[in-house]
Write an enzyme that holds these catalytic residues in place. Sequence first.
Site, PDB file in Angstrom:
ATOM      1  N   ILE A 231      32.869  43.404  37.030  1.00  0.00           N
ATOM      2  CA  ILE A 231      33.204  44.690  36.436  1.00  0.00           C
ATOM      3  C   ILE A 231      33.815  44.423  35.073  1.00  0.00           C
ATOM      4  O   ILE A 231      34.722  43.605  34.932  1.00  0.00           O
ATOM      5  CB  ILE A 231      34.191  45.477  37.326  1.00  0.00           C
ATOM      6  CG1 ILE A 231      33.534  45.820  38.668  1.00  0.00           C
ATOM      7  CG2 ILE A 231      34.668  46.742  36.622  1.00  0.00           C
ATOM      8  CD1 ILE A 231      34.473  46.460  39.673  1.00  0.00           C
ATOM      9  N   CYS A 232      33.292  45.080  34.062  1.00  0.00           N
ATOM     10  CA  CYS A 232      33.815  44.974  32.705  1.00  0.00           C
ATOM     11  C   CYS A 232      33.803  43.515  32.225  1.00  0.00           C
ATOM     12  O   CYS A 232      32.790  42.829  32.339  1.00  0.00           O
ATOM     13  CB  CYS A 232      35.207  45.588  32.651  1.00  0.00           C
ATOM     14  SG  CYS A 232      35.812  45.923  30.985  1.00  0.00           S
ATOM     15  N   THR A 233      34.947  43.009  31.744  1.00  0.00           N
ATOM     16  CA  THR A 233      34.980  41.652  31.192  1.00  0.00           C
ATOM     17  C   THR A 233      34.985  40.577  32.270  1.00  0.00           C
ATOM     18  O   THR A 233      35.014  39.387  31.945  1.00  0.00           O
ATOM     19  CB  THR A 233      36.203  41.458  30.287  1.00  0.00           C
ATOM     20  OG1 THR A 233      37.397  41.716  31.034  1.00  0.00           O
ATOM     21  CG2 THR A 233      36.137  42.396  29.084  1.00  0.00           C
TER      22      THR A 233
END
Length: 314
Positions: free
Chosen positions: A100-102
Site C-alpha cells: 500500500i502506497c510507499t
Amino acid sequence: MQRIGFVVFPDFQMMSLTAASVFEFANIAAGEAIYDVHLLSETGGVIRNSIGLAMQTEPFDDSAFDTLIVGGGTGIAPTTPGLIAFMQRGMTRARRVASICTGAFVLAEAGILDGRRATTHWLYARDLRSAFPSIKVEEDRIFIVDGAVWTSAGMSAGLDLALAMVEKDLGIDIARNVAKSLVIYHRRAGGQSQFSTLLELEPKSDRIQSALAYAKRNLQTALSVEQLADAAHLSPRQFSRAFKAETGQSPAKAVENLRVEAARLMMEQGRLPIDTVAQETGFADRERMRRAFLRAFGQPPQVIRRNAREAALN
C-alpha cells in the site's frame, strides 16, 4: 481460513491499516471467519505509528500466510535486511503479496517487483522508477495486479485493493456488501486515475467552483465561456481572467480535462460503445475524443479500456 499478515515498521502511516477493516467486514458479510488478520513487525511487540499511537505486533517467524500486505510510511518506506528477507520468503510461500502506497519500495528492495507492473503514491512514483528501472511503474493507477503481486497508490487506494481481493476471493456481492458497510462507493477500478481534475485545478473562489461544478454536471453540452460565466455570475471577460488566475488553465482546457476524466471512467467501468461515450461526455465524435485521450494519456480510448479489462481479470 485465510491468514492475512499486515507488515508494519516504526512510524508506519496509520491509514495503511484501514484496509484491514475490509477483511473484518468481509467476515461479517460472509457470516463466518474467512480471514484471520495479524499485525506483523520485525521485532514484534509495541510499534508506534506515524501519529505516535502504540500498537501491539507479532514478530516475524516461519508462519504461513495466504496474503502479506506491507504498509507505507509518510515518506519512502524504510527497509532493513530482516524485513527484506521476510518479504522474500513470503513471496515464495504466500498466495499473494501486496503493498500500500510507499510500501512498494519494500517490495522493490526485495526484488519482488523486478520486471513487473507496479504503482505507488503519485508523489513518489518517479523516485520508484528512478531507483528501480527494472520495474514498469505506472503512476496514474489506483492499484495494479501483476500475477501474485498487488500494489496500490496512496493510502485510501489500499481500500480499493483490499476490496478487489475480497471480490476475487468471495465474489462481487460480498465485496459490495463490505463497501456499503464501510459507507464507501464500491471499489474504484484498478486502472482508474489517481488524479482528480477538480482537485488539480483547486479553484479558490465560490464563483469559479460553481462554474466547474456546472461544467461537470453538463459535460454533454457545448459549455461555452458564456455559459460558464453565467454560472459564475460574471461577465465572460471577467470570468476568463479570473478562471485563468485561479486555476492556471483556460476554461476550454479545463473543460476538456473534465471530459477526458469522465470518458476514461466510462471506458474503464462500462461497455458503452466509444461513439456513445464521446457523445455523453461532450466530445461530439470519437475522433475528437481519441485526440484528447492521446494528449492526456498518450493512449487511445480502446487501449485504456483493454488495459482495464485485463487488470480486472488478473
